[in-house]
Structures are given as C-alpha cells and as structure tokens.
Design a protein around this motif. Structure first.
Motif, PDB file in Angstrom:
ATOM      1  N   VAL A   5      51.530 -61.742  12.414  1.00  0.00           N
ATOM      2  CA  VAL A   5      50.320 -60.773  12.527  1.00  0.00           C
ATOM      3  C   VAL A   5      49.407 -61.046  11.175  1.00  0.00           C
ATOM      4  CG1 VAL A   5      49.519 -58.507  12.112  1.00  0.00           C
ATOM      5  CG2 VAL A   5      51.485 -58.905  13.554  1.00  0.00           C
ATOM      6  N   VAL A   6      48.175 -61.158  11.268  1.00  0.00           N
ATOM      7  CA  VAL A   6      47.453 -61.552  10.244  1.00  0.00           C
ATOM      8  C   VAL A   6      46.928 -60.064   9.843  1.00  0.00           C
ATOM      9  CG1 VAL A   6      45.126 -62.250   9.714  1.00  0.00           C
ATOM     10  CG2 VAL A   6      46.458 -63.409  11.154  1.00  0.00           C
ATOM     11  N   VAL A   7      47.024 -59.748   8.442  1.00  0.00           N
ATOM     12  CA  VAL A   7      46.564 -58.745   7.809  1.00  0.00           C
ATOM     13  C   VAL A   7      45.531 -58.770   7.052  1.00  0.00           C
ATOM     14  CG1 VAL A   7      47.418 -56.484   6.415  1.00  0.00           C
ATOM     15  CG2 VAL A   7      48.913 -57.770   7.639  1.00  0.00           C
ATOM     16  N   ARG A   8      44.600 -58.038   7.138  1.00  0.00           N
ATOM     17  CA  ARG A   8      43.189 -58.357   6.264  1.00  0.00           C
ATOM     18  C   ARG A   8      43.233 -57.047   5.743  1.00  0.00           C
ATOM     19  NH1 ARG A   8      39.037 -61.584   9.631  1.00  0.00           N
ATOM     20  NH2 ARG A   8      38.299 -62.389   7.527  1.00  0.00           N
ATOM     21  N   GLY A   9      41.931 -57.015   4.710  1.00  0.00           N
ATOM     22  CA  GLY A   9      41.510 -55.664   3.959  1.00  0.00           C
ATOM     23  C   GLY A   9      42.780 -55.159   3.283  1.00  0.00           C
ATOM     24  N   ILE A  10      43.640 -55.917   2.753  1.00  0.00           N
ATOM     25  CA  ILE A  10      44.647 -55.450   1.735  1.00  0.00           C
ATOM     26  C   ILE A  10      43.948 -54.780   0.647  1.00  0.00           C
ATOM     27  CG2 ILE A  10      46.933 -56.015   0.646  1.00  0.00           C
ATOM     28  CD1 ILE A  10      46.859 -58.585   2.141  1.00  0.00           C
ATOM     29  N   PRO A  11      44.228 -53.332   0.480  1.00  0.00           N
ATOM     30  CA  PRO A  11      43.719 -52.684  -0.840  1.00  0.00           C
ATOM     31  C   PRO A  11      43.902 -53.351  -1.931  1.00  0.00           C
ATOM     32  CG  PRO A  11      45.495 -51.330   0.087  1.00  0.00           C
ATOM     33  CD  PRO A  11      45.254 -52.589   0.976  1.00  0.00           C
ATOM     34  N   TRP A  12      42.979 -53.513  -2.858  1.00  0.00           N
ATOM     35  CA  TRP A  12      42.959 -54.091  -4.332  1.00  0.00           C
ATOM     36  C   TRP A  12      43.930 -53.139  -5.167  1.00  0.00           C
ATOM     37  CZ3 TRP A  12      41.985 -53.330  -9.448  1.00  0.00           C
ATOM     38  CH2 TRP A  12      42.086 -54.472 -10.306  1.00  0.00           C
ATOM     39  N   SER A  13      44.837 -53.492  -5.744  1.00  0.00           N
ATOM     40  CA  SER A  13      45.528 -52.848  -6.755  1.00  0.00           C
ATOM     41  C   SER A  13      45.663 -53.385  -8.035  1.00  0.00           C
ATOM     42  CB  SER A  13      46.801 -52.401  -6.168  1.00  0.00           C
ATOM     43  OG  SER A  13      47.806 -52.212  -7.408  1.00  0.00           O
ATOM     44  N   SER A  14      45.433 -52.633  -9.236  1.00  0.00           N
ATOM     45  CA  SER A  14      45.570 -53.235 -10.695  1.00  0.00           C
ATOM     46  C   SER A  14      46.880 -53.443 -11.042  1.00  0.00           C
ATOM     47  CB  SER A  14      44.841 -52.079 -11.511  1.00  0.00           C
ATOM     48  OG  SER A  14      45.480 -51.042 -11.320  1.00  0.00           O
ATOM     49  N   ILE A  15      47.745 -52.804 -10.545  1.00  0.00           N
ATOM     50  CA  ILE A  15      49.031 -52.970 -10.914  1.00  0.00           C
ATOM     51  C   ILE A  15      50.088 -53.986 -10.198  1.00  0.00           C
ATOM     52  CG2 ILE A  15      49.498 -51.082 -12.251  1.00  0.00           C
ATOM     53  CD1 ILE A  15      50.794 -49.784  -9.577  1.00  0.00           C
ATOM     54  N   GLU A  16      49.597 -54.307  -8.979  1.00  0.00           N
ATOM     55  CA  GLU A  16      50.591 -55.428  -8.549  1.00  0.00           C
ATOM     56  C   GLU A  16      49.437 -56.294  -7.664  1.00  0.00           C
ATOM     57  OE1 GLU A  16      53.005 -53.142  -5.911  1.00  0.00           O
ATOM     58  OE2 GLU A  16      51.547 -52.146  -4.650  1.00  0.00           O
ATOM     59  N   SER A  17      50.141 -57.490  -7.157  1.00  0.00           N
ATOM     60  CA  SER A  17      49.520 -58.345  -6.749  1.00  0.00           C
ATOM     61  C   SER A  17      49.301 -58.141  -5.128  1.00  0.00           C
ATOM     62  CB  SER A  17      49.899 -59.716  -6.661  1.00  0.00           C
ATOM     63  OG  SER A  17      51.145 -59.960  -6.128  1.00  0.00           O
ATOM     64  N   TYR A  18      48.414 -58.666  -4.521  1.00  0.00           N
ATOM     65  CA  TYR A  18      48.036 -58.579  -2.863  1.00  0.00           C
ATOM     66  C   TYR A  18      49.544 -58.736  -2.206  1.00  0.00           C
ATOM     67  CZ  TYR A  18      43.214 -58.324  -3.034  1.00  0.00           C
ATOM     68  OH  TYR A  18      41.822 -57.881  -3.291  1.00  0.00           O
ATOM     69  N   SER A  19      50.262 -59.837  -2.956  1.00  0.00           N
ATOM     70  CA  SER A  19      51.545 -60.459  -2.181  1.00  0.00           C
ATOM     71  C   SER A  19      52.485 -59.276  -2.217  1.00  0.00           C
ATOM     72  CB  SER A  19      52.147 -61.455  -2.578  1.00  0.00           C
ATOM     73  OG  SER A  19      53.345 -61.994  -2.189  1.00  0.00           O
ATOM     74  N   GLU A  20      52.823 -58.622  -3.374  1.00  0.00           N
ATOM     75  CA  GLU A  20      53.665 -57.472  -3.728  1.00  0.00           C
ATOM     76  C   GLU A  20      53.208 -56.180  -2.714  1.00  0.00           C
ATOM     77  OE1 GLU A  20      54.699 -58.859  -8.266  1.00  0.00           O
ATOM     78  OE2 GLU A  20      53.012 -57.167  -7.724  1.00  0.00           O
ATOM     79  N   SER A  21      51.886 -56.106  -2.847  1.00  0.00           N
ATOM     80  CA  SER A  21      51.462 -54.710  -1.858  1.00  0.00           C
ATOM     81  C   SER A  21      51.838 -54.995  -0.529  1.00  0.00           C
ATOM     82  CB  SER A  21      49.894 -54.870  -1.754  1.00  0.00           C
ATOM     83  OG  SER A  21      49.430 -54.649  -3.021  1.00  0.00           O
ATOM     84  N   VAL A  22      51.558 -56.278   0.005  1.00  0.00           N
ATOM     85  CA  VAL A  22      51.860 -56.516   1.488  1.00  0.00           C
ATOM     86  C   VAL A  22      53.372 -56.233   1.884  1.00  0.00           C
ATOM     87  CG1 VAL A  22      52.103 -58.122   3.352  1.00  0.00           C
ATOM     88  CG2 VAL A  22      50.048 -58.172   2.033  1.00  0.00           C
ATOM     89  N   GLY A  23      54.233 -56.951   0.978  1.00  0.00           N
ATOM     90  CA  GLY A  23      55.601 -56.811   1.039  1.00  0.00           C
ATOM     91  C   GLY A  23      56.184 -55.383   1.047  1.00  0.00           C
ATOM     92  N   LYS A  24      55.705 -54.664  -0.164  1.00  0.00           N
ATOM     93  CA  LYS A  24      55.936 -53.042  -0.093  1.00  0.00           C
ATOM     94  C   LYS A  24      55.698 -52.290   1.144  1.00  0.00           C
ATOM     95  CE  LYS A  24      56.216 -51.657  -4.880  1.00  0.00           C
ATOM     96  NZ  LYS A  24      55.451 -51.192  -6.015  1.00  0.00           N
ATOM     97  N   PHE A  25      54.419 -52.606   1.572  1.00  0.00           N
ATOM     98  CA  PHE A  25      53.936 -51.904   2.788  1.00  0.00           C
ATOM     99  C   PHE A  25      54.617 -52.092   3.893  1.00  0.00           C
ATOM    100  CE2 PHE A  25      51.184 -51.328   6.245  1.00  0.00           C
ATOM    101  CZ  PHE A  25      50.521 -50.137   6.178  1.00  0.00           C
TER     102      PHE A  25
END
Lengths: 654, 654
Positions: B187-207
């Motif tokens: 699945v392609v995920v776009r529009g990952i919200p920006w976070s100051s504490i973690e990288s996009y990669s970490e956000s995706v993993g967590k989500f």
C-alpha cells in the motif's frame, strides 16, 4: 410592483404572522392540543400538568424564551445530529446575512439611491431606484459594490469552513457515541442469485460462511408481502397487551436518538433471527409446511450480521462477485430506518427506476413552468393590459395592490406545496432501502427544483412577460447578460415571496394547522378515542430547502437590490426560534443521516456565491467598470478552489 | 474539395504507404536494425541469425503472414493484457465497420447518388452528390437511412457488450494468473503527518503496527532527490559487473509481463527494505550520521507491506484518519510501474496541481483553434480568394489539387504530433504515482482533445471559412442544425485525413523512422558502442486515441457520407496487422493497466453512436421526414440505457 404593493404584502404578512403567533401561544397551553404541540414529550413519556386558569387563555412569549435558552446538548438530545446540523445551517445564515445587511444597508443602498443612473429614464419605480440599476455607467462607486462582494464572499467561505469542520467532527463523534449501533454490525445483501436447488436463505448462509467464516454470525432473509412487518406488528401488539404501557414510552428517555435494537432483532447477535422462527412456529402456519410457504415469499435480499463493525464495513465495501450486480452489499440502515418494501425490489431493476425517476423529475419541472408564468403574469399585470384589454378594468381597482403584491407569492407557495410529497414519492420509487437516504434524496430533488423553478424560471418568465414574448437568448453570453439585467428587477417579487413563504410559512409550521384541526375534529366532532396525531419526524426535505433557497435569494440580491436583506434576516432569526421550539417539542426522531444535510447546504451556498459573483461581474461590465468586472474573476476562482479544497478535506468523511 | 483533389491525396498516400511497406520488409532483415525492429526479442534474450544472402535485400510479405497467424496467447505473452485489449478495440472496429461498409455501400450510397436533391443547385461537386445532402426533401428513401442506422447501432451495442464482458473476464483472470504480484501486498501511504519528535519512518511504523498489528509486515519510506533510484542503479550496476550478463536478460522468458519483484525489494517480505540499509552501511556515508542524513531526505510517502492481498486491499480502501488528507492509502503500483519522483509530491498540493492542469488543457485546446483554422483555410482556398486576392494566382496553378487535397491533413497531422507529449507532461504534473495511470490519464486527455480539436473544430472552422465569418449560433437547436448540415460537407477532408494520419501514420509506426535514423547515425557515423535504441513501451495514449477518433469518423459519417467507410476499413485491417507485428516484435512491456483502456473505448464508442443518432435525427427532420426523425428518438434512448446498464454491470470491476 411598487412601494404600495410591497407595503400591502408586508402588512398582510405581518398581520397574519402576529395573529398566528398569538394564537399559538394560547393553543399550546390547551390540554386538547398537547399531542399536536408536544408530540415528542408524549413520546418520551413526559407530560405537562396544566390547570384551568386565566394564564391558559392569555398570549405569552414564554416559548420564545425557552427556545432561546436551550443549549446545543438539549437540541441534540431531542432532535439528534440532523436537527443540530439543520440549526447550524440557520445560524450560518443568520451570521452571514447579518454581516451582509450591515454592509449593504450602510454602504450599498445609499450609493444605489444616489447613483443617478435613472435620471434620463421616465417614471422609474421607487423600488428600482434602490437597486444597482440606478448606479450610472462608469461610476467609480462600483468599487464599493465590488469590495462588499469580496467581504461577503470571504466571510461566507470562512464561516462555511468552520461549520463544515464542526459538522464533520460531530459526525465522527457519532461513531464513538453509539458503539453498539446494530446497523454498524449488519450488511444488507441484495441481488442474491436464484438457484433451483436451494432457497435464498440457504444460498446466503453458504456464501457468507464460506467467504467470511471468521466474522459471519447469522443472517435474516427478507420476506415479501410485508411478512416481516406483520410479524413485527404482531409482536408489538402482544407486547402492548402484556404491559399495557404505550409503545412509545418504552423508548428510554436519554436514548431516544438510538433506535431500540431489541425491538426487531437486528442487534447483531443470533437472537434476533431466531425470534422470528419462534413466532412462526407458534402461528397458524404450524401444521403446514412452513418452509415451503416462506420460501415462496423470500425476496432476493437479506440482512447479514457480523461479529465486529470493522468486518461489516469491509464486507459492505467489497465487490463480492465477478458480476457486480450479484451479491451487492452495503451497510444496513438502523432498524427503524429500514424501508422494508423497497428491500424486495430486485436489484437489477434499480437502475431503470432511477433513470425513470430522473426523466419524470425533468418532465415535472418543465410542466411547472405554467404556474410560474401565471404567477409572474399576476405580478406584471400592467404589461398584459395591451394583450388582454379586460385586465385594464382590474388595474384601476383599489385591490390592485393586493393582486400584484400579495397574491402572486401566495399562489406560488400553494402550488409549491405539492412538490415535496411528489419528490418523496419519486425517491421512494428510486428504491432507497432506508428512510433517511430517501428523505435526503428527496431533499436534493426539491432543492434543485426550487432553485430552478422558483428562482430562475420566475426571473425568466417575469421578463418574458415584461417584453411580451420578445425574449431571445442567442448565446450563453446573452443568457448571462440577461440574468444580470433581470435579477435586480425581480427583487420586489422575491421580497414578497420571502414574507409569504418565509414569515407566514414559519407561523404555519408553528401552528401545525392540519394536525390541529384534524385532532379537534377527531376528538370533539367524531368523538373517537384513537389518536389522529401521531408523532411526526421533522421534514428536512422541505425545511432545509426553504432555508437554502432564501440563502440563494440573499446572496444573489445582496449587492444588486439590498432591500431584501432585512426581510431575510428577520426570517432567519424567527426560523431559529421556531425550529428550535418545534424540534424540542413536536418532532420525534426515528432515523438520522448523521449530518449529511450539511454537504447539501455547503454545495448550495457555494453555488449561490459563484452565481452572485458571476452576475455581479457581468453587471460591472455592463456598467462599464471593467476593472471592477475583472476583479471578480479572481474571486470566482478562489471560491471554486475553496470548494474543491473542502471536497478533498471533508467530503470523504460523509 | 472535389474528386481530383481527393484522388491526388489518395495517390500520394498509397504511394508513400507501398514504398514504406516495401522498405520496411527489407530494413527489418538487416542486422544493423535488429534493435529497432526486434526490441522485444532482444529484451527477451532471443536473437535472430541472418546470413548475408539475396533474400536480405528482396522485399517480402512474410511479416504480414506472421502477424496474421499469431494467436491471442502469443499477443498476451508479448504485450500483456493491455495489448490484447487494444487489439480487441481494433477487431471491434473492423467488425462493426465491415457491417457498416456493406450496408452503406449497397443501400445508402446508391440512394444518395440517385436522390435528385441537388437538381436545382448549380454546380454541385461530385463529392456532394454522394452524401445525404443529395436526397430530396420528404423522400421516402430516408427510411432506408433510418433502418441502416438501427442495424448499425444494434450491431455496435451487441458487439460492445460481448467485448466488455470479455475484457472484464480477462481482467479478473489477471488476479488469479499472478497470485504473488508485489503490488497486491503493498500500500502506498501519502500525507504522513509531520512530527517534530520522530521521523516519518518511525511514524509509519508506529501507526501501522498499532492499527494493523496482525497484518502489517514492514514499510519502506520514500527518499527525496532520487535516493531510491540511485541505490537501485548502484545495485543494478554491481549485479551487472558480477554476472556480466545484460540486465534485460534476467527477466525470465515467460514472465515478461510480471515485473521482477526481487529487483527493488517490494516483494512483500521484509527483505526488501533491509537490503537498502545494508548498502547504505557500506557506502561513503558510513562515517557520518546516516540516520540524520536520511531523515532530511525523507518524503511524506511510504510503501507499507502486508501479509495478504486482502489485508492490503482493506487498508487501501479505508479512511485512516479523521482528516482525510492525512494517511491517504491506495494500492501500490507494480515495482517497475512506480513513478518515483511524483511520490514525493506533498499530497496537499495534488488537488491544486490537478486544477492547474485542467485549466492548462483548456487553454491549450483553445489555442489549437489557430492551426485548425489554418488547415481548413487551405482546404477551402477558393472561398478565401475574395478576401485575399493573391490567392487567386495560386488556385490557377496545377498544384492546387496538392494544396487542397494532401497538404491540409499533412499539416494537421504534423501539428497534432505535439499533443501526446504535452498531455503526457500534463499527466505527469498531475502527480500520478504510477506510469500506467499516468499514461491512461494522458490517453483520456488526448482523446478529448482529438474529439474536440480534430473533429468538432474542423467542422466548425471549415464552415466558418465557407461562410466568410457569417457563422452565428443563436441557440442550442441552431448548433445541432448546423452540425447536421455541416458534417456531410466535411466528409472529403476527413477522407484525406484518414489516409494521411491513418494509412501513412501506420507506415511510420511500422518503419519507426526516428529510432532507425538515430541508430544508424550512432552506429555508422558517430561509431559509438552504446545503444541509441532502448526498448520502448507501446504508446497507448496515441494509438488508442487514433483508433477511437477514426471510429468517431466512421460512425458519424456512415449514413451521411458513406464513401469514407472503405478508406476506414482498409485502415483498420492494416492497423490490425501492423500493431500485431509491432506488439510482438518491437515493444517491451514494463507496466500494465489490466485492460482499463477498454472503458475509454466503450465510452468513446457510445458517444460516437449517440452523436450519430442525434445528427441523423436532425437531418431527417430537415429533410422533412418527420417519422424517420421521430424513430431515432427511441434509438437514442435505448443506446443511453444500454450504456447505463453496462456501467452498472461491468464498470465496478475496473
């Protein structure tokens, strides 16, 4: 139409409204009418204790105070999310038209009046002097009109954005608020393929236990000839006999918005479908072969129950078969929301029904041009004197102001009363399986009908009469120019329409004359014990439409003929109070659309805004103020972009 | 334009075509050109052994025989499902126009010729005598035209239905045929919200490990500045060095349609994303803080891998967040299909880009009226003599037939060559993330452009010139009447267009002049060892459009000016052979749309049919045959209903 005719109309309508309001404040206190005016309280098991005292016969404004003081939570408790959204539409209208009224009355109206554009023209009517038609060509003051247009558009878009956000939030909160809604666990399956060896019920069972073994619980086939309704009614009667408590009172006080799942066995657990079988077993069919009997009555539709909301959602959004017209799934409506008779319509026929309804709607719209032209004929009676000399006698009489001022909008309002029931019938024929989507679909139809037949066709037929049939539209540009020229000229007619359909309409809404008289006849003349009045659901399809139509009038006339705005503002303020009162006291919530009326309101408002901007742009061009005309183009583009943004940002949630 | 001009054009085009075909049959046997004409075979690792003998320099028709004998399986193996669908479109055109040619040549054409409608008119050109314009008013023979229209419409709808069914079946079979396509698990995920504490990669993993714990495997973030491509290219080079085998040869023979999943790590298992990290560790970044470096280059897009196809599908179709512009999911394209640079476009900007492209397309279409009018000016040069006297000298010369017959369609064809690349650019700017959807979107744009700018604007600008600017359209009815009157008059221009763009276009397609000359320059003049010619993908967006445009011409002219039909039939038959040959030998399949070009073909054909019926109905009315005119109305309704039925029955599968 000129000032005296307008004043006659205003006088008539103010008189009627004040009289009705007074009458209402007395009638609502009579115990006889309690079922007419407090249907919801009765449904909730709350009663009022009123003593026979002088106060019962004295008019009072206490209901206004109560309606004003109610909080949004109260409205939500009484009317559900749809009522809240509807009142948000009214509040939005109040806000934007308050801004528009202030701007236009103190900035645009004086400029129009002192515009000197009609100095050379003989006998301008007083009404025309107040429109943009009186601003002379090339006037530098058109900048003020353009500025006003910018301010109003910006305010409208800002307000729309926040309201949309608000409604979207409420809609998502609904999911958390009602975690055990039966509809969230149930899927309607239609277009079950016919098989000679097994019944529909067996097919459904096999199919879902095969493909969704882990999440499938059970299913309930739908039976023809109202078998389900019959069983439900039987059960209801039994329950009534056993408890001797009115059925409506069984709905718990605070959960009135949440349909009572146990009543028809759609609660997602197997118990529901079993209970049907038990009743069958004990009925008169017992000695016959019940299965064969039932199998003949099976429809090709079923309700399938799943373990979790997620499973049901996934099933409802998946194509189940290589032929997309078989095994069609969608999320089921709430139990009270199901429109059973349409569930039995074969899925294959739906598209034909939809097309037929579409064609029928167009034909009806075209036929409705006749009453519209007749109404405009009444307004422009002086133009018809040449063609029909007998009218000359009429126009000399003293009641001419009544005929040109009050009568036309009354006739139009009367003709329009047939539209909502007819559109509801069309929506039923379309084959909607839930009452809420049926009502919403009717609302869309009525809205388009009103915008076209009340707004555009009145403007066009009015000018057709003025020019005695010499109305030739030779290109799209001509049409736009024509609109820009004609809209201001119809302002006075629409002012009377706002008063007749708006003000007087509100008092009728408040007074509920049909149930009132019916109830009185039933109780006092026929001496029957049964109730004539049943708790009604709020008719969003007429009221949302009316508010949005007045919105369209407000936007398009705001800078062209600003005199209409105070009339509209009065309407919206009263509408706010009246609808709050009605929602809290009269109407009963049977089903909800979870706020999907907002999308309609948003689209209608954007349409109105863009129409206003286009017409204003053309008018500025006609007044030879090309800079002001050019300045409207970025405004139109920005409004369109805003609309697309909102579609992307919020629409997927609806 | 009259018969001599048409014959000049036919002679020119037949000469060019025969010459080119002969040249091709010789050139294809030369070893130097093997990469130009057998790109696909080279890509598949198959080579030809040709000896220097007389046969190499003798023209032959063996390629026609081979193209004819190929089965649908051969086409599928070489060109994938899209090529098969494209050839089905051609076959559909051959079938329907064979029927139309027989009916119209033996029934309609004689009736037109002996219609005696132009007896009173001075100097009718010979071409006009063959059109419906020559049937006199009120003629009973118009029934024959109406009957022909019915037969052609019925045949077209029947053929369309079976083809649609066929293509839909092929499309569903694709799913079974390739059970392990990486795109089905990703699945392609776009529009990952920006976070100051973690990288996009970490956000995706967590989500995803939070919400889809049971089905989520791993993810790969997309990096800016072509980091991914760079890594891939590095890996590819390493692999090349280590194995010393051409990369293209690594694709197995029979799986050429199935992209090689191992090459870029989208195979659904975690291995893909780990392999990237290993390469990073060993690169020159090793001593720096690799994580910070990478984090700066992260896009707000990621590829997420799931355990099963069902899980990936469910995730791709679910709204993940209360803000629908965040965490936007869709099924990923195949690895070779991904258009990486667009993955980095912020999702928020996509809607603005789409609107900008929409506006740019409209502007370009309007600007293109200039060359069209110029082209029509060449055709109607005799009408311009009054305005521009110097043209009178030209029209006396012997080459006038060349100017009015051959030149206009050549000029138009040359101007039209800039359209497909431009539309491709537009589609790229729209932000499509896969090459296949980008090409399909370009195809839609080119199709609309061609229908509008080649068909309608030629007809309108042609008549504008004929009437020296006195072309006033005063109502929609006028426009329809105008079309009905003008379409037959443009028949001769479109005949030459079919020959120039169709026949000669096919020979160009076959001969591939640009790669041929480029290859020759590279190899023989510049003496370079590198290849100028790379295996190309089939340009569906130009070829599908061309076939459908000719379909439009065929349908609309079939009963009005049937002489065009034989020219078209010849084109379609040659197209069938040429495209089969090219698909089997030249083009390389990198990505597929799984047959979604068929929906375009269906819509275009329905549009052409309804346009034909409307124009015919109006013409019958103008010829005072009101019964024949009325008879077309049920036909139009039936065609529209058929279209809605097909949309319901098949479209959900696409």
């Amino acid at each position: 139409m000129d000032i005296p005719a307008l004043l006659t109309s205003a006088g008539m309508n103010i008189g009627i409204s004040v009289g009705m309001f007074t009458l209402y404040s007395i009638l609502r206190k009579q115990p006889l009418n309690v079922k007419v005016y407090f249907g919801q309280r009765i449904a909730q098991g709350r009663t009022r204790n009123e003593n026979l005292c002088f106060e019962r016969f004295a008019p009072s404004a206490s209901w206004i105070l109560k309606a004003w003081q109610a909080t949004e939570e109260d409205i939500f408790a009484s009317g559900g999310i749809d009522a809240v959204v509807f009142l948000r539409i009214v509040v939005f209208s109040i806000r934007i038209f308050a801004i528009a009224t202030i701007l236009c009355t103190f900035l645009v109206l004086p400029l129009n009046y002192f515009g000197e554009g009609m100095v050379g023209i003989e006998d301008p009517t007083a009404m025309d002097l107040l429109t943009i038609g009186n601003v002379r060509e090339g006037s530098r003051w058109l900048w003020a009109h353009c500025f006003t247009l910018y301010v109003i558009s910006a305010c409208a878009c800002t307000l729309l954005y926040f309201e949309y956000e608000n409604v979207a939030r409420m809609r998502t909160e609904q999911v958390q608020r009602f975690p055990t809604r039966p509809s969230n666990f149930t899927v309607v399956v239609r277009g079950i393929p016919w098989s000679s060896i097994e019944s529909y019920s067996e097919s459904v069972g096999k199919f879902f236990s095969n493909y969704y073994a882990s999440s499938y619980i059970s299913h309930q086939i739908v039976y023809r000839f109202g078998a389900v309704q019959q069983l439900m009614e039987d059960a209801e009667k039994m329950y009534k006999v056993m408890t001797t408590v009115p059925v409506m009172a069984t709905i718990p006080d605070k959960q009135c918005c949440e349909p009572n799942a146990e009543r028809c066995g759609l609660c997602g657990a197997g118990a529901g479908s079993n209970s049907f079988k038990k009743i069958d077993g004990g009925s008169t069919f017992a000695n016959r072969n019940v299965n064969d009997e039932l199998r003949e009555k099976e429809c090709e539709a079923a309700l399938v129950f799943f373990r979790s909301r997620f499973d049901a959602l996934v099933v409802s959004q998946t194509i189940q078969s290589a032929d997309p017209m078989l095994w069609v799934t969608e999320l089921a409506p709430e139990p009270l929301d199901v429109f059973w008779q349409n569930l039995c319509v074969p899925y294959n026929l739906l598209w034909i029904r939809k097309i037929s309804v579409f064609i029928a709607s167009i034909v009806f719209s075209v036929l409705f041009l006749l009453p519209t032209t007749f109404v405009q004929g009444l307004t422009k009676i002086q133009y018809l004197q040449n063609a029909f000399p007998f009218l000359r006698r009429v126009s000399d009489r003293s009641y001419i102001n009544l005929i040109t001022g009050y009568l036309p909008s009354l006739v139009l309002t009367v003709f329009l009363t047939i539209v909502p029931p007819l559109m509801m019938l069309f929506s039923t024929l379309e084959g909607r399986v839930s009452r809420s989507t049926r009502k919403r679909s009717a609302c869309v139809k009525v809205l388009i009908f009103m915008f076209w037949n009340v707004y555009f066709s009145n403007i066009l037929s009015g000018s057709w009469i003025e020019r005695m049939g010499k109305l030739t539209v030779t290109s799209p540009k001509d049409l736009a120019t024509l609109l820009a020229e004609l809209i201001p000229r119809q302002a006075s007619f629409f002012m009377t329409y706002v008063m007749t359909s708006g003000w007087s309409g509100l008092t009728f809404e408040l007074l509920q004359p049909v149930p009132l008289v019916g109830n009185w006849l039933f109780k006092c003349v026929l001496m029957k014990e049964d109730d004539f009045v049943r708790p009604m659901t709020f008719s969003f399809h007429t009221e949302v439409t009316r508010v949005l139509l007045f919105g369209l009038l407000g936007f398009t006339f705001c800078i062209l003929a600003p005199l209409i705005l105070p009339f509209l503002l009065v309407y919206f303020c009263f509408a706010f109070l009246v609808y709050r009162n009605q929602i809290m006291n009269v109407y009963y919530v049977k089903y909800q659309t979870d706020g999907s009326y907002w999308t309609l309101a948003h689209n209608a408002t954007i349409f109105s805004l863009i129409l206003t901007q286009v017409v204003a742009g053309i008018l500025f061009g006609m007044k030879k103020s090309s800079t002001a005309s050019t300045c409207t183009i970025p405004l139109i583009i920005c409004t369109a972009l805003f609309n697309v943004f909102c579609k992307n940002r919020f629409l997927p949630l609806f």
